[in-house]
Design an enzyme around this catalytic site. Sequence first.
Site: not given
Length: 383
Positions: A95, A131, A117, A214, A212, A244
């Site tokens: 994604d 995503e 996936e 967003r 990590h 990250h």
Amino acid sequence: MKILSVFGTRPEAIKMAPLVKALGGSAEIESVVCVTGQHQQMLQQVLDLFDIVPQYNLELMTRNQTLNGLSSRLLASFDDVLETVRPDRILVHGDTTSAMVSALAAFHRRIPVGHVEAGLRTGDLSQPWPEEMNRRTIDVCADLLFAPTESSRHNLQAENLGGRIVVTGNTVIDALLQTTGRILADQPFRERLDAHFPFLRDDRKLLLVTGHRRENFGTGFANICEALAQLARRDDIQIVYPVHLNPNVQGPVQDKLSGLPNVHLIEPLDYALFVRLMQRAHVILTDSGGVQEEAPSLGKPVLVMRNVTERPEAVHAGTVRLVGTEVASIVQSVNHLYDNDDAWRAFSQRLNPYGDGEASQRIVAALTGAPMSEFLHDQQAAA
Ligand code: UD1
Ligand code: UDP
């Protein structure tokens, strides 16, 4: 059959690596690899570990890149690769922006897309952002949908998509089992991994942290750091956080946590080192998708710093719990597992709801028309 695999970030590389190997081992497939370079250092670590040399590297990453900047550069650059390679199909994973834009570019050229996936959903476009939109868009474009689990198959069926659905298990478990197999069999390798962590103490229980997402930038990360600072006051804890490289993560984490006793902020680890740390962890605290899938196979309790997950299987099995991003909830949930051995034991069952190590072979079989074993998705039976 010429198959072009394209990926660009650390988790995609980890999950595509076993598939790239399997594609390379098929006499019927000519396998070509293009990396977008959406990630730079964190991608190279994985390519080196799995010994993958891509034929094309678009080297797109810029510091603090925007989604639109990355997308527009990728759409143009990847189109040139499609023009040169002229594949029979492309394979994308998951994604990310790399996966969504590559699928769109192939769709514009009427090149079939296989989605590895496929079918993960939270049902909420804002979590994870962006995503959830990326994965839905790819599933609309793709004619082959490699669903990791029965639940992802059901999500796809409910959307009445055009692609053929094949349940394969998740390739991350292929990568994980290959890595744990080597750690177990190769003592010098294991010792080299352990030598990376001379600071770990036997008298303190390891809390392994990653983060990590967003949607957690800003308040979410401020809360996560405050919770870690409170937890670090325990005299039986050692916190290890491979941070990250996103500047929006590095900034608050380094500002709020560097120098604190019992907190080790380290560079992102190569995959084998990270798997070794997961094996040594008492509890894992994360917002990562991949870690939610790997930890149950290692029998490690996972607390997920999110409000929803597209990976419900281990939550239902009781080895993963959503704790959100409020300070009190994170602190209480970790303390509960540190203070209550029975709760920790109940949480530490070894399960394989996400895969059995054969997902890549099933995908190759689906591509070539060869017979394939069924993914045994019963959680207890597969464990
Ligand atoms: C990306 C994916 C996310 C995935 C995550 C895995 C999108 C929109 N996001 O998020 O789905 O879960 O990767 O980690 O596709 N950076 C470096 N070196 C690196 C990697 C990143 O310096 O090796 C820094 C750069 O400043 C870069 C920034 O991190 O601009 C953000 O990278 P990006 O790939 O845009 O977003 P992630 O948050 O990593
Ligand atoms: N990982 C790694 N090194 C680290 C942290 C994580 O190799 O320092 C691995 C982890 O085992 C998992 C993947 O990276 O396979 C998860 O990546 P990330 O959390 O960045 O992305 P997500 O899975 O959330 O998309």
